[in-house]
Motif scaffolding. Structure first.
Motif, PDB file in Angstrom:
ATOM      1  N   VAL B 467       0.815  -1.211   0.000  1.00 13.05           N
ATOM      2  CA  VAL B 467       0.000   0.000   0.000  1.00 13.05           C
ATOM      3  C   VAL B 467       0.852   1.266   0.000  1.00 13.05           C
ATOM      4  O   VAL B 467       0.363   2.363   0.235  1.00 13.05           O
ATOM      5  CB  VAL B 467      -1.015   0.030   1.174  1.00 13.05           C
ATOM      6  N   GLY B 468       2.142   1.127  -0.294  1.00 11.18           N
ATOM      7  CA  GLY B 468       2.987   2.304  -0.466  1.00 11.18           C
ATOM      8  C   GLY B 468       2.751   2.896  -1.848  1.00 11.18           C
ATOM      9  O   GLY B 468       2.502   2.161  -2.797  1.00 11.18           O
ATOM     10  N   HIS B 469       2.832   4.227  -1.941  1.00 15.92           N
ATOM     11  CA  HIS B 469       2.788   4.812  -3.290  1.00 15.92           C
ATOM     12  C   HIS B 469       3.931   4.193  -4.097  1.00 15.92           C
ATOM     13  O   HIS B 469       3.788   3.861  -5.254  1.00 15.92           O
ATOM     14  CB  HIS B 469       2.958   6.331  -3.239  1.00 15.92           C
ATOM     15  N   ILE B 470       5.062   4.045  -3.387  1.00 11.43           N
ATOM     16  CA  ILE B 470       6.149   3.234  -3.921  1.00 11.43           C
ATOM     17  C   ILE B 470       6.396   2.122  -2.908  1.00 11.43           C
ATOM     18  O   ILE B 470       6.604   2.399  -1.727  1.00 11.43           O
ATOM     19  CB  ILE B 470       7.443   4.058  -4.105  1.00 11.43           C
ATOM     20  N   GLY B 471       6.325   0.895  -3.336  1.00  7.12           N
ATOM     21  CA  GLY B 471       6.532  -0.230  -2.431  1.00  7.12           C
ATOM     22  C   GLY B 471       7.791  -0.990  -2.809  1.00  7.12           C
ATOM     23  O   GLY B 471       8.076  -1.186  -3.991  1.00  7.12           O
ATOM     24  N   ILE B 472       8.558  -1.384  -1.785  1.00  7.38           N
ATOM     25  CA  ILE B 472       9.786  -2.134  -2.034  1.00  7.38           C
ATOM     26  C   ILE B 472       9.698  -3.434  -1.244  1.00  7.38           C
ATOM     27  O   ILE B 472       9.479  -3.400  -0.032  1.00  7.38           O
ATOM     28  CB  ILE B 472      11.029  -1.370  -1.516  1.00  7.38           C
ATOM     29  N   THR B 486       6.715  -1.957  -6.406  1.00  7.43           N
ATOM     30  CA  THR B 486       5.321  -1.764  -6.817  1.00  7.43           C
ATOM     31  C   THR B 486       5.015  -0.275  -6.776  1.00  7.43           C
ATOM     32  O   THR B 486       5.628   0.477  -6.027  1.00  7.43           O
ATOM     33  CB  THR B 486       4.327  -2.493  -5.896  1.00  7.43           C
ATOM     34  N   LEU B 487       4.065   0.142  -7.586  1.00 10.31           N
ATOM     35  CA  LEU B 487       3.687   1.563  -7.635  1.00 10.31           C
ATOM     36  C   LEU B 487       2.176   1.711  -7.483  1.00 10.31           C
ATOM     37  O   LEU B 487       1.410   0.850  -7.922  1.00 10.31           O
ATOM     38  CB  LEU B 487       4.103   2.186  -8.979  1.00 10.31           C
ATOM     39  N   GLY B 488       1.782   2.806  -6.849  1.00  9.58           N
ATOM     40  CA  GLY B 488       0.361   3.182  -6.848  1.00  9.58           C
ATOM     41  C   GLY B 488      -0.475   2.636  -5.714  1.00  9.58           C
ATOM     42  O   GLY B 488      -1.696   2.761  -5.732  1.00  9.58           O
ATOM     43  N   GLY B 489       0.147   2.021  -4.706  1.00 11.55           N
ATOM     44  CA  GLY B 489      -0.646   1.511  -3.583  1.00 11.55           C
ATOM     45  C   GLY B 489      -1.089   2.632  -2.656  1.00 11.55           C
ATOM     46  O   GLY B 489      -0.518   3.723  -2.656  1.00 11.55           O
ATOM     47  N   SER B 490      -2.113   2.347  -1.874  1.00 14.52           N
ATOM     48  CA  SER B 490      -2.590   3.323  -0.886  1.00 14.52           C
ATOM     49  C   SER B 490      -3.393   2.622   0.197  1.00 14.52           C
ATOM     50  O   SER B 490      -4.126   1.671  -0.082  1.00 14.52           O
ATOM     51  CB  SER B 490      -3.470   4.369  -1.569  1.00 14.52           C
ATOM     52  N   SER B 491      -3.244   3.092   1.436  1.00 17.52           N
ATOM     53  CA  SER B 491      -4.010   2.495   2.532  1.00 17.52           C
ATOM     54  C   SER B 491      -5.118   3.416   3.010  1.00 17.52           C
ATOM     55  O   SER B 491      -5.716   3.199   4.043  1.00 17.52           O
ATOM     56  CB  SER B 491      -3.083   2.160   3.700  1.00 17.52           C
ATOM     57  N   ASN B 493      -8.781   5.875   2.246  1.00 17.59           N
ATOM     58  CA  ASN B 493     -10.150   5.484   1.928  1.00 17.59           C
ATOM     59  C   ASN B 493     -10.251   4.767   0.588  1.00 17.59           C
ATOM     60  O   ASN B 493     -10.978   3.797   0.449  1.00 17.59           O
ATOM     61  CB  ASN B 493     -11.057   6.725   1.912  1.00 17.59           C
ATOM     62  N   GLU B 494      -9.500   5.295  -0.392  1.00 14.03           N
ATOM     63  CA  GLU B 494      -9.452   4.627  -1.688  1.00 14.03           C
ATOM     64  C   GLU B 494      -8.304   3.625  -1.658  1.00 14.03           C
ATOM     65  O   GLU B 494      -7.324   3.775  -2.376  1.00 14.03           O
ATOM     66  CB  GLU B 494      -9.196   5.648  -2.795  1.00 14.03           C
ATOM     67  N   ALA B 495      -8.441   2.618  -0.817  1.00 14.46           N
ATOM     68  CA  ALA B 495      -7.332   1.681  -0.647  1.00 14.46           C
ATOM     69  C   ALA B 495      -7.042   0.968  -1.959  1.00 14.46           C
ATOM     70  O   ALA B 495      -7.941   0.645  -2.735  1.00 14.46           O
ATOM     71  CB  ALA B 495      -7.667   0.675   0.440  1.00 14.46           C
ATOM     72  N   TYR B 496      -5.748   0.753  -2.196  1.00 17.80           N
ATOM     73  CA  TYR B 496      -5.345   0.188  -3.474  1.00 17.80           C
ATOM     74  C   TYR B 496      -4.055  -0.580  -3.274  1.00 17.80           C
ATOM     75  O   TYR B 496      -3.182  -0.148  -2.522  1.00 17.80           O
ATOM     76  CB  TYR B 496      -5.145   1.341  -4.479  1.00 17.80           C
ATOM     77  N   LEU B 497      -3.939  -1.717  -3.908  1.00 14.36           N
ATOM     78  CA  LEU B 497      -2.696  -2.488  -3.829  1.00 14.36           C
ATOM     79  C   LEU B 497      -1.829  -2.114  -5.016  1.00 14.36           C
ATOM     80  O   LEU B 497      -2.310  -2.056  -6.150  1.00 14.36           O
ATOM     81  CB  LEU B 497      -3.008  -3.990  -3.848  1.00 14.36           C
ATOM     82  N   GLY B 498      -0.565  -1.860  -4.742  1.00 14.27           N
ATOM     83  CA  GLY B 498       0.323  -1.393  -5.798  1.00 14.27           C
ATOM     84  C   GLY B 498       0.488  -2.388  -6.945  1.00 14.27           C
ATOM     85  O   GLY B 498       0.342  -3.590  -6.778  1.00 14.27           O
ATOM     86  N   ASP B 499       0.801  -1.841  -8.127  1.00 12.62           N
ATOM     87  CA  ASP B 499       1.047  -2.687  -9.307  1.00 12.62           C
ATOM     88  C   ASP B 499       2.537  -2.973  -9.407  1.00 12.62           C
ATOM     89  O   ASP B 499       3.367  -2.111  -9.140  1.00 12.62           O
ATOM     90  CB  ASP B 499       0.627  -1.934 -10.581  1.00 12.62           C
ATOM     91  N   ARG B 500       2.833  -4.176  -9.840  1.00 15.99           N
ATOM     92  CA  ARG B 500       4.232  -4.545  -9.999  1.00 15.99           C
ATOM     93  C   ARG B 500       4.900  -3.827 -11.154  1.00 15.99           C
ATOM     94  O   ARG B 500       4.371  -3.830 -12.266  1.00 15.99           O
ATOM     95  CB  ARG B 500       4.302  -6.034 -10.318  1.00 15.99           C
ATOM     96  N   LEU B 532       0.837  10.123  -6.449  1.00  9.98           N
ATOM     97  CA  LEU B 532      -0.192   9.107  -6.662  1.00  9.98           C
ATOM     98  C   LEU B 532      -1.147   9.511  -7.782  1.00  9.98           C
ATOM     99  O   LEU B 532      -1.538   8.688  -8.614  1.00  9.98           O
ATOM    100  CB  LEU B 532      -0.962   8.894  -5.350  1.00  9.98           C
ATOM    101  N   GLU B 533      -1.496  10.795  -7.809  1.00 12.04           N
ATOM    102  CA  GLU B 533      -2.424  11.265  -8.838  1.00 12.04           C
ATOM    103  C   GLU B 533      -1.799  11.160 -10.233  1.00 12.04           C
ATOM    104  O   GLU B 533      -2.460  10.733 -11.187  1.00 12.04           O
ATOM    105  CB  GLU B 533      -2.841  12.715  -8.543  1.00 12.04           C
ATOM    106  N   THR B 534      -0.537  11.519 -10.325  1.00 12.93           N
ATOM    107  CA  THR B 534       0.133  11.387 -11.628  1.00 12.93           C
ATOM    108  C   THR B 534       0.166   9.922 -12.052  1.00 12.93           C
ATOM    109  O   THR B 534      -0.144   9.575 -13.194  1.00 12.93           O
ATOM    110  CB  THR B 534       1.574  11.935 -11.549  1.00 12.93           C
ATOM    111  N   TYR B 535       0.487   9.080 -11.084  1.00  9.10           N
ATOM    112  CA  TYR B 535       0.553   7.648 -11.406  1.00  9.10           C
ATOM    113  C   TYR B 535      -0.802   7.138 -11.891  1.00  9.10           C
ATOM    114  O   TYR B 535      -0.899   6.440 -12.899  1.00  9.10           O
ATOM    115  CB  TYR B 535       1.018   6.837 -10.196  1.00  9.10           C
ATOM    116  N   ARG B 536      -1.846   7.540 -11.198  1.00 14.50           N
ATOM    117  CA  ARG B 536      -3.191   7.080 -11.583  1.00 14.50           C
ATOM    118  C   ARG B 536      -3.528   7.544 -13.001  1.00 14.50           C
ATOM    119  O   ARG B 536      -4.190   6.848 -13.754  1.00 14.50           O
ATOM    120  CB  ARG B 536      -4.249   7.619 -10.609  1.00 14.50           C
TER     121      ARG B 536
END
Ligand code: SF4
Lengths: 162, 551
Positions: B467-472, B486-491, B493-500, B532-536
């Motif tokens: 759930v890191g914007h950048i996950g390692i 991984t990129l784009g995760g968030s914990s 309200n709009e929780a999201y699991l990062g993409d590889r 995060l917004e740019t990534y989305r």
């Protein structure tokens, strides 16, 4: 064999009947049968003169026998391995929901350090393995004098009402 | 202000300490088997790690008093190496206690109403919450009284001590989720319905780790009085039907997934029918009693805005610190101050004995003697008068605790990794340090804006990398350290699991890759966009192309 029952070390009055294919004959005396034996020989088992108990393995849950509870004077619940805690729920359901009054016994890998929780959810008899000193284990019931949860054997109400 | 133990709480805790002391001595004299002791010590917060046992102390819903922190400091000095570590679940870890001393540590903790009960093992863990509970402007209702009610119910619960796997509950009472609520076995969002009644939206089956999943709602409004009976129903279904044959499939999320949310929630409802009106049903008095422990302190009714503006105008370091490390408070005369435990050259979340004593004194002087720990591994002084911000900042600077990087790239969440954890594939702390060296220009970090970078040393995801914007994520490649990004995760309200991003990256290339990711963001962002917004908006491809262009 000795067991702990109702906070005392006593001689066991029951014997387990091993799983067997021939269910035409049952020995006299108090016997504890497996779920499979019960299912295949229900009719013959309920007409016996002596007492009947049933044992559930750790993966055999209450719905299997819930309609037959009146037939058993003892329900033995197996903890193998000891970490398998499913029957903590079974015991509470038996006592609290189905008002079961017979003996509920813990068997399998029963640890001294589990006795108090087991008692609190409704167990009243415990088989420990032969390496454990049963009299010493009795102290386990006194380790806590209070508890937060209202269970089958509560020590106190859940949350003090003022 | 803060929950104070009553006699029953203290008695139970003392008895628990005595019990664990006795279990430990049986283990040390050889009469309690290894495996059995393992289970018992885990339920008392004791892991045996690579180098030494590790003791994890509960900080119930992240709330600490100054006296508690001083006691932690004293124990760390006496029994450990003079520092402790704040975890991503708001708890405190001792990294080097000797096993035979742990009962003494537990006894010391009990004198300040603290303990390590159920901080590990397959049982209900410490309930976590919003670190701004009770002070957040967007709060619907203070979650702490409910957390406290859950604390009692879940502590030494006899039915749920041998669950299939660990079990974590989080409660959020605000509109903005700061407790990663959707990533818990049970997540509770406090809601107010149209009649103005307080209740909970109940989510189940969220969690990180090998199979990261975002929790699903099984009840949109549960009346507050039904909180415990409903939790008990969920736990009972899980205890009986959760898988026990494979530890990777034994979390409640797998049960919910395999049954389907519908069927699972029906089964919970059926169980709940029986429990609804049991002794677990809460009443007004019980809730009022719990709430009475969390009343607001005696706040000042004014502050001098001109003075603060003046101090900020005269000192850009102070101004930046106010901007990044303090947060709006419910009360307009106050601010919540985050103390960064992410200074360069310090392992993220670590704090020394001297710093703890120092911070405890600051809490007494500036914030009614209370502290909060955050899941991003920082500390908070929740109630600081705006008139005192400058005085507080000056003092924090003395102890290297005023790094103004909250929410920035270097405010990493970082698990202990290879240096401390026997499960790790790769190191994490040296990466955080390297990152701090590379991105040491605060103005550049401010320009980049909010970026959550989360690092875990293995699949267990203690560092919340999914759930890191950048996950390692540290992955093992035949004994060499490699990392999956991984990129784009968030914990939130709009929780999201990062993409590889793509294939794993070698240790010596990792910080370069992060820099390249940042470069893509800087080149592509519009004026108002955060990372995060740019990534989305632009997706993963531009990042992928850049990072893998030369290899
Ligand atoms: S994520 Fe893995 S390496 Fe990091 S602390 Fe957790 S178990 Fe250890």
């Amino acid at each position: 064999m000795q067991i702990i029952k109702d906070h005392k070390v006593v001689n066991d009055q029951w014997q387990y009947l091993a799983e067997k294919s021939d269910t035409s004959m049952f020995p006299d005396g108090n016997i504890i049968v497996t779920l499979k034996t019960w299912k295949t020989a229900k009719e013959r088992l309920i007409t016996r003169q002596s007492k009947l108990g049933i044992k559930l393995n750790s993966d055999e849950l209450l719905p299997e026998i819930v309609d037959d509870l009146d037939c058993f004077e003892l329900i033995s619940l197996d903890f193998t391995p000891y970490k398998d805690g499913r029957h903590f729920s079974t015991a509470r359901l038996l006592r609290e929901r189905y008002n079961y009054k017979g003996e509920i016994r813990a068997t399998g890998e029963v640890l001294r350090d589990q006795l108090l929780y087991m008692q609190r959810v409704g167990f009243n008899a415990f088989e420990l393995d032969s390496s454990q000193d049963l009299n010493a284990a009795l102290t386990a019931f006194d380790e806590f004098s209070t508890a937060y949860q209202p269970t089958a054997n509560p020590h106190s109400p859940f949350y003090q009402r003022k | 202000m803060m929950y104070q133990y009553d006699e029953q709480d203290q008695q139970l805790l003392n008895e628990r300490v005595a019990q664990f002391r006795e279990q430990t001595s049986r283990f040390l004299n050889g009469t309690l088997a290894d495996d059995a002791y393992r289970t018992l010590r885990l339920m008392n917060g004791v892991y045996i790690q690579k180098l030494a046992p590790m003791l994890r102390v509960a900080v119930p819903y992240g709330l600490l008093s100054s006296d508690q922190l001083r006691k932690i400091a004293e124990l760390a000095q006496r029994y450990d190496k003079g520092y402790v570590h704040f975890t991503t679940r708001q708890n405190i870890q001792f990294n080097w206690p000797a096993l035979e001393n742990i009962p003494d540590i537990a006894e010391g903790l009990a004198t300040v109403q603290m303990h390590a009960i159920q901080t590990s093992g397959n049982c209900i863990r410490n309930t976590t919450s919003d670190h701004y509970a009770g002070i957040a402007p967007d709060e619907i209702e203070d979650p702490r009284p409910y957390c406290e009610i859950i604390r009692r119910w879940s502590t030494l619960h006899p039915e749920f001590a041998y669950l299939p796997r660990k079990f974590k509950i989080a409660v959020s009472g605000a509109t903005s989720d700061r407790a990663a609520t959707q990533l818990h076995d049970i997540g509770l969002y406090i809601k107010k319905n149209e009649q103005g009644d307080i209740g909970f939206e109940v989510l189940v089956g969220g969690g990180l780790g090998r199979t990261p999943i975002i929790g699903k709602t099984i009840k949109s409004f549960l009346d507050q009085y039904d909180l415990l009976s409903y939790l008990e129903a969920i736990l009972r279904v899980y205890n009986q039907y959760g898988r026990r044959d494979n530890m990777y499939k034994s979390r409640i999320k797998i049960l919910v997934k395999s049954m389907g949310v519908e069927a699972f929630s029906q089964q919970v409802e059926a169980e709940w029918e029986h429990l609804k009106n049991s002794d677990l049903k809460l009443d007004k008095q019980q809730i009022a009693l719990a709430k009475s422990h969390f009343t607001p302190p005696a706040y000042n009714t004014k502050h001098n805005a001109a003075n603060l503006a003046h101090a900020m105008a005269n000192n850009s370091d102070f101004a930046n610190w106010v901007k990044y490390n303090t947060t709006e408070h419910k009360n307009e005369h106050y601010q919540a101050v985050t103390i960064s435990l992410k200074a360069p050259n310090v392992a993220p979340g670590d704090i020394t004995t001297a710093q703890m004593d120092f911070v405890a004194d600051l809490a007494d002087e500036f914030s009614f003697g209370l502290l909060r720990s955050t899941h991003r591994q920082n500390l908070i002084l929740g109630d600081v008068s705006k008139d005192q911000l400058h005085a507080l900042w000056s003092k924090l600077k003395e102890q290297n605790l005023a790094t103004a990087n909250i929410g920035m790239l270097t405010d990493t969440i970082c698990c202990p990794g290879l240096e401390f954890c026997s499960l790790a594939n790769a190191s994490t702390i040296p990466l955080a340090e390297e990152l701090n060296e590379r991105f040491n220009d605060l103005d550049y970090l401010y320009d980049l804006g909010s970026i959550n970078l989360n690092i875990s040393g293995c699949m267990n995801a203690c560092g919340h990398q999914d759930v890191g914007h950048i996950g390692i994520l540290g992955v093992d490649k035949k004994g060499v350290e490699w990392y999956q990004i991984t990129l784009g995760g968030s914990s939130c309200n709009e929780a999201y699991l990062g993409d590889r991003l793509g294939r794993a990256i070698a240790k010596n290339q990792l910080i370069n890759s992060i820099e390249q990711i940042i470069q893509v963001y800087v080149a592509e962002r519009t004026a108002e966009e955060n990372f995060l917004e740019t990534y989305r908006r632009i997706g993963i491809t531009p990042f992928k192309e850049k990072v893998y262009a030369n290899n």
